[in-house]
Design a protein around this motif. Structure first.
Motif, PDB file in Angstrom:
ATOM      1  N   GLY A  43      10.705 -11.202  -3.069  1.00 55.46           N
ATOM      2  CA  GLY A  43      11.938 -10.435  -3.230  1.00 55.46           C
ATOM      3  C   GLY A  43      12.628 -10.659  -4.563  1.00 55.46           C
ATOM      4  N   GLN A  44      12.885 -11.915  -4.889  1.00 57.60           N
ATOM      5  CA  GLN A  44      13.589 -12.209  -6.142  1.00 57.60           C
ATOM      6  C   GLN A  44      12.744 -11.852  -7.357  1.00 57.60           C
ATOM      7  OE1 GLN A  44      14.728 -16.345  -5.498  1.00 57.60           O
ATOM      8  NE2 GLN A  44      16.857 -15.685  -5.259  1.00 57.60           N
ATOM      9  N   GLU A  45      11.473 -12.106  -7.271  1.00 57.02           N
ATOM     10  CA  GLU A  45      10.565 -11.776  -8.378  1.00 57.02           C
ATOM     11  C   GLU A  45      10.573 -10.266  -8.629  1.00 57.02           C
ATOM     12  OE1 GLU A  45       5.744 -11.663  -9.093  1.00 57.02           O
ATOM     13  OE2 GLU A  45       6.550 -13.157  -7.705  1.00 57.02           O
ATOM     14  N   LEU A  46      10.489  -9.492  -7.554  1.00 55.45           N
ATOM     15  CA  LEU A  46      10.473  -8.032  -7.666  1.00 55.45           C
ATOM     16  C   LEU A  46      11.805  -7.529  -8.213  1.00 55.45           C
ATOM     17  CD1 LEU A  46       8.603  -5.616  -7.052  1.00 55.45           C
ATOM     18  CD2 LEU A  46       9.748  -5.432  -4.842  1.00 55.45           C
ATOM     19  N   PHE A 100      11.249  -2.536   0.050  1.00 59.45           N
ATOM     20  CA  PHE A 100      10.919  -3.169   1.323  1.00 59.45           C
ATOM     21  C   PHE A 100      11.132  -2.211   2.494  1.00 59.45           C
ATOM     22  CE2 PHE A 100      10.966  -6.919  -1.299  1.00 59.45           C
ATOM     23  CZ  PHE A 100       9.946  -7.684  -0.743  1.00 59.45           C
ATOM     24  N   VAL A 101      12.101  -1.325   2.378  1.00 62.25           N
ATOM     25  CA  VAL A 101      12.285  -0.304   3.419  1.00 62.25           C
ATOM     26  C   VAL A 101      11.053   0.592   3.480  1.00 62.25           C
ATOM     27  CG1 VAL A 101      13.593   1.775   4.045  1.00 62.25           C
ATOM     28  CG2 VAL A 101      14.802  -0.305   3.390  1.00 62.25           C
ATOM     29  N   ARG A 102      10.554   0.992   2.323  1.00 64.02           N
ATOM     30  CA  ARG A 102       9.341   1.828   2.299  1.00 64.02           C
ATOM     31  C   ARG A 102       8.134   1.071   2.823  1.00 64.02           C
ATOM     32  NH1 ARG A 102       9.505   5.851  -2.955  1.00 64.02           N
ATOM     33  NH2 ARG A 102      11.545   6.737  -2.461  1.00 64.02           N
ATOM     34  N   LEU A 103       8.095  -0.210   2.565  1.00 62.28           N
ATOM     35  CA  LEU A 103       7.007  -1.023   3.096  1.00 62.28           C
ATOM     36  C   LEU A 103       7.069  -1.033   4.623  1.00 62.28           C
ATOM     37  CD1 LEU A 103       4.667  -3.037   2.558  1.00 62.28           C
ATOM     38  CD2 LEU A 103       6.391  -4.838   2.596  1.00 62.28           C
ATOM     39  N   ILE A 104       8.266  -1.176   5.166  1.00 66.62           N
ATOM     40  CA  ILE A 104       8.441  -1.177   6.622  1.00 66.62           C
ATOM     41  C   ILE A 104       8.083   0.182   7.197  1.00 66.62           C
ATOM     42  CG2 ILE A 104      10.162  -1.257   8.474  1.00 66.62           C
ATOM     43  CD1 ILE A 104      11.619  -3.399   6.769  1.00 66.62           C
ATOM     44  N   ARG A 105       8.599   1.230   6.580  1.00 60.60           N
ATOM     45  CA  ARG A 105       8.408   2.590   7.092  1.00 60.60           C
ATOM     46  C   ARG A 105       6.974   3.071   6.985  1.00 60.60           C
ATOM     47  NH1 ARG A 105      12.876   6.393   4.601  1.00 60.60           N
ATOM     48  NH2 ARG A 105      14.638   5.882   5.914  1.00 60.60           N
ATOM     49  N   GLY A 106       6.406   2.927   5.826  1.00 60.01           N
ATOM     50  CA  GLY A 106       5.120   3.566   5.588  1.00 60.01           C
ATOM     51  C   GLY A 106       4.016   2.625   5.203  1.00 60.01           C
ATOM     52  N   GLY A 107       4.216   1.356   5.478  1.00 59.93           N
ATOM     53  CA  GLY A 107       3.190   0.385   5.117  1.00 59.93           C
ATOM     54  C   GLY A 107       1.901   0.664   5.846  1.00 59.93           C
ATOM     55  N   PRO A 156      -0.575  -7.969  -1.114  1.00 58.27           N
ATOM     56  CA  PRO A 156       0.756  -7.447  -0.825  1.00 58.27           C
ATOM     57  C   PRO A 156       1.676  -7.436  -2.048  1.00 58.27           C
ATOM     58  CG  PRO A 156       0.369  -9.505   0.364  1.00 58.27           C
ATOM     59  CD  PRO A 156      -0.898  -9.139  -0.314  1.00 58.27           C
ATOM     60  N   ARG A 157       1.511  -8.401  -2.937  1.00 55.88           N
ATOM     61  CA  ARG A 157       2.338  -8.445  -4.145  1.00 55.88           C
ATOM     62  C   ARG A 157       2.075  -7.196  -4.996  1.00 55.88           C
ATOM     63  NH1 ARG A 157       1.631 -10.692  -9.413  1.00 55.88           N
ATOM     64  NH2 ARG A 157       3.634 -11.298 -10.315  1.00 55.88           N
ATOM     65  N   ALA A 158       0.804  -6.875  -5.199  1.00 61.36           N
ATOM     66  CA  ALA A 158       0.455  -5.693  -5.992  1.00 61.36           C
ATOM     67  C   ALA A 158       0.943  -4.420  -5.303  1.00 61.36           C
ATOM     68  CB  ALA A 158      -1.056  -5.626  -6.195  1.00 61.36           C
ATOM     69  N   TYR A 159       0.840  -4.391  -3.979  1.00 61.83           N
ATOM     70  CA  TYR A 159       1.297  -3.224  -3.223  1.00 61.83           C
ATOM     71  C   TYR A 159       2.807  -3.031  -3.390  1.00 61.83           C
ATOM     72  CZ  TYR A 159       1.760   0.056   0.662  1.00 61.83           C
ATOM     73  OH  TYR A 159       2.024   1.163   1.407  1.00 61.83           O
ATOM     74  N   LEU A 160       3.577  -4.128  -3.339  1.00 64.32           N
ATOM     75  CA  LEU A 160       5.027  -4.040  -3.546  1.00 64.32           C
ATOM     76  C   LEU A 160       5.365  -3.594  -4.971  1.00 64.32           C
ATOM     77  CD1 LEU A 160       6.292  -7.154  -1.596  1.00 64.32           C
ATOM     78  CD2 LEU A 160       7.053  -4.790  -1.275  1.00 64.32           C
ATOM     79  N   TYR A 161       4.620  -4.105  -5.947  1.00 57.84           N
ATOM     80  CA  TYR A 161       4.868  -3.692  -7.323  1.00 57.84           C
ATOM     81  C   TYR A 161       4.533  -2.204  -7.520  1.00 57.84           C
ATOM     82  CZ  TYR A 161       6.332  -8.046  -9.455  1.00 57.84           C
ATOM     83  OH  TYR A 161       7.063  -9.151  -9.821  1.00 57.84           O
ATOM     84  N   ARG A 162       3.540  -1.701  -6.816  1.00 59.69           N
ATOM     85  CA  ARG A 162       3.203  -0.273  -6.894  1.00 59.69           C
ATOM     86  C   ARG A 162       4.363   0.549  -6.324  1.00 59.69           C
ATOM     87  NH1 ARG A 162       1.868   2.980  -9.927  1.00 59.69           N
ATOM     88  NH2 ARG A 162       0.276   1.514 -10.517  1.00 59.69           N
TER      89      ARG A 162
END
Length: 166
Positions: free
Chosen positions: A14-17, A39-46, A54-60
């Motif tokens: 979280g803090q890194e992002l 993170f909302v998009r990760l929850i909704r459409g992960g 997961p780190r790369a996915y969050l950065y995308r």
């Protein structure tokens, strides 16, 4: 994706992002909002299965949000220093739009009322009293990360509630 998985990812990245987004945007507030949205998009459409990285996915997700943010900025009309020579149209909404807006506000108030007490408190302190996450954390005696998780969940619930009503 399970809620506990997302919480673990939030604690881990979280803090890194948010730092990444803050450096790109030069605005800590917008970076915080986009971090929550990631993170909302990760929850909704992960993805239903496990993500290899997961780190790369969050950065995308964050990169896509940055693109959307910049696109929105270029679409907004900029204020001109020159006076307008065109007659200004009455900006008050028609009755139908006013009723729809009032109905939407009612739905939002109900959604906020349905939130768990701590999420509701965090949402109200940030959005209506204008407190920063750090100020909320100090006031409630919780960590800033916990404030962000409560805020992320509250916003996701309100968005889902409003979407279901439309």
């Amino acid at each position: 994706m399970r809620s506990s998985d997302v919480q673990d990812l939030y604690r881990q990245y979280g803090q890194e992002l948010q730092g990444y987004l803050s450096r790109r945007l030069k605005c800590a507030e917008t970076a915080a909002d986009l971090t929550q949205e990631a993170f909302v998009r990760l929850i909704r459409g992960g993805p239903q299965g496990l993500v290899d990285n997961p780190r790369a996915y969050l950065y995308r997700i964050a990169s896509n949000l940055l693109t959307d943010h910049y696109r929105d900025q270029t679409r907004r009309p900029r204020a001109s220093a020159e006076p307008l020579s065109i007659a200004v149209v009455d900006g008050t909404p028609g009755q139908e739009r006013a009723l729809l807006a009032k109905d939407r506000v009612g739905h939002l108030e109900r959604a906020i009322g349905e939130l768990p007490p701590r999420q509701r408190e965090v949402l109200l302190l940030h959005k209506f009293e204008g407190l920063s996450y750090g100020e909320i954390a100090d006031r409630l005696g919780i960590s800033k990360n916990t404030v962000m998780v409560h805020m992320m969940r509250a916003l996701a619930y309100c968005r889902d509630h409003l979407s279901a009503m439309e």
